[in-house]
Enzyme design. Structure first.
Site, mmCIF file in Angstrom:
data_model
loop_
_atom_site.group_PDB
_atom_site.id
_atom_site.type_symbol
_atom_site.label_atom_id
_atom_site.label_comp_id
_atom_site.label_asym_id
_atom_site.label_seq_id
_atom_site.Cartn_x
_atom_site.Cartn_y
_atom_site.Cartn_z
ATOM 1 N N TRP A 49 0.848 -1.193 0.000
ATOM 2 C CA TRP A 49 0.000 0.000 0.000
ATOM 3 C C TRP A 49 0.882 1.241 0.000
ATOM 4 C CZ3 TRP A 49 -4.939 1.183 -0.778
ATOM 5 C CH2 TRP A 49 -5.395 2.451 -0.392
ATOM 6 N N LEU A 50 0.638 2.167 -0.934
ATOM 7 C CA LEU A 50 1.317 3.453 -0.970
ATOM 8 C C LEU A 50 0.340 4.530 -0.514
ATOM 9 C CD1 LEU A 50 3.220 3.298 -4.395
ATOM 10 C CD2 LEU A 50 4.121 2.802 -2.113
ATOM 11 N N ASP A 88 2.767 3.715 -20.463
ATOM 12 C CA ASP A 88 1.359 4.140 -20.416
ATOM 13 C C ASP A 88 1.222 5.275 -19.399
ATOM 14 O OD1 ASP A 88 -1.349 4.188 -20.985
ATOM 15 O OD2 ASP A 88 -1.849 2.442 -19.767
#
Length: 301
Positions: free
Chosen positions: A99-100, A205
């Site tokens: 998790w960031l 992307d």
């Protein structure tokens, strides 16, 4: 909504801790996304989709790992999520990531500048030990569309044959043959022949939905479509679909200035993404793609 038992069991087997809570996270357009709270205090991020889309998640995990290696080689401050698990939980494909903590830091402009500088360091670091070829060790995905990555010796031929040709063929097969397509494919290698592109590892992307600031400062990139290509493709896409703030580009240029003529190549490089969006979503992307081809054929010799 109750958490499927197969998902809970898989998370515990993979992480070593019992799953306490699963909360939906917005923003994804392909996969379902979840914030997970575990009994040992960990917080993780999970993407889920149908089992047959496991290869899409596999390619993403491989891309994130490759970006992490280049971040280390380039001594970059940029962050990417770290894959923690990948597999099938019941009938679902699951990718588990650390998790960031995204959010608005004290100085957003400085954080965007640091993100730009970190991307330049990643690009430069990825050149350590490269073999000079353009492409990637496997085909992967651009969004939910296929991305061909057969190795090539020259950048212009690679971009024409592995980026533009598959998209133009896909368009023609669906009844949307675009005027000027063959002329474009013939000219692209000539247009890029004088450009000294190096095979950096690129995100592939990099629109604004695939990057974010961290609450602690600096930034992160995610959801990659990696390959070895001209670093300018990332900077070009960062100007598409809303674009990144100017401080991002300032940070990049301060760390590693772009080659002369880079602005001229922006439309050519972004045509790939316009075509991909046209093939995936249709609508006005067809008109934008056709207009871009016409403009390129008129403005380049």
């Amino acid at each position: 909504m109750a958490i499927p038992q197969a998902f809970s069991d898989w998370i515990e087997a993979t992480s070593g801790a019992r799953l306490l809570k699963r909360s939906p996270v917005g923003g994804g357009c392909i996969h379902s996304a979840w914030r997970l709270a575990l009994a040992d205090g960990q917080e993780l991020f999970a993407k889920t989709n149908r089992a047959e889309l496991l290869p899409v998640l596999e390619a993403e995990a491989q891309g994130l790992e490759a970006l992490a290696r280049s971040i280390e080689q380039g001594q970059s401050s940029l962050r990417v999520p770290r894959p923690c698990g990948l597999g099938l939980a019941g009938g679902e494909a699951v990718l588990l990531l650390n998790w960031l903590q995204l959010g608005t830091p004290t100085d957003p402009a400085q954080a965007w500048e640091a993100l730009g500088a970190g991307l330049a360091q990643l690009h430069r670091g990825s050149l350590i030990g490269h073999d000079g070829r353009f492409g990637w060790e496997r085909d992967n995905f651009i969004g939910s569309g296929p991305q061909a990555n057969r190795w090539g010796e020259t950048w212009g031929a690679f971009f024409a044959e592995q980026r533009l040709r598959p998209q133009l063929s896909w368009a023609a097969d669906s009844g949307h043959a675009l005027p000027g397509a063959e002329a474009l494919l013939e000219r692209v290698p000539l247009w890029l022949a004088e450009h000294p592109a190096e095979p950096s590892l690129v995100h592939g992307d990099l629109w604004s939905g695939n990057a974010a600031l961290l609450k602690s400062g600096g930034g992160a990139i995610f959801d990659p479509a990696v390959y070895r290509g001209d670093r300018e493709v990332d900077l070009a896409m960062a100007q598409l679909f809303g674009g990144f703030p100017r401080s991002f580009f300032r940070g990049y240029e301060r760390e590693w200035p772009l080659e002369a003529g880079h602005q001229r190549r922006v439309e050519l490089y972004n045509l790939y993404h316009l075509l991909n969006h046209a093939n995936l979503f249709g609508g006005s992307y067809w008109q934008q793609s056709a207009a871009s081809i016409t403009a390129l054929l008129h403005t380049w010799p």
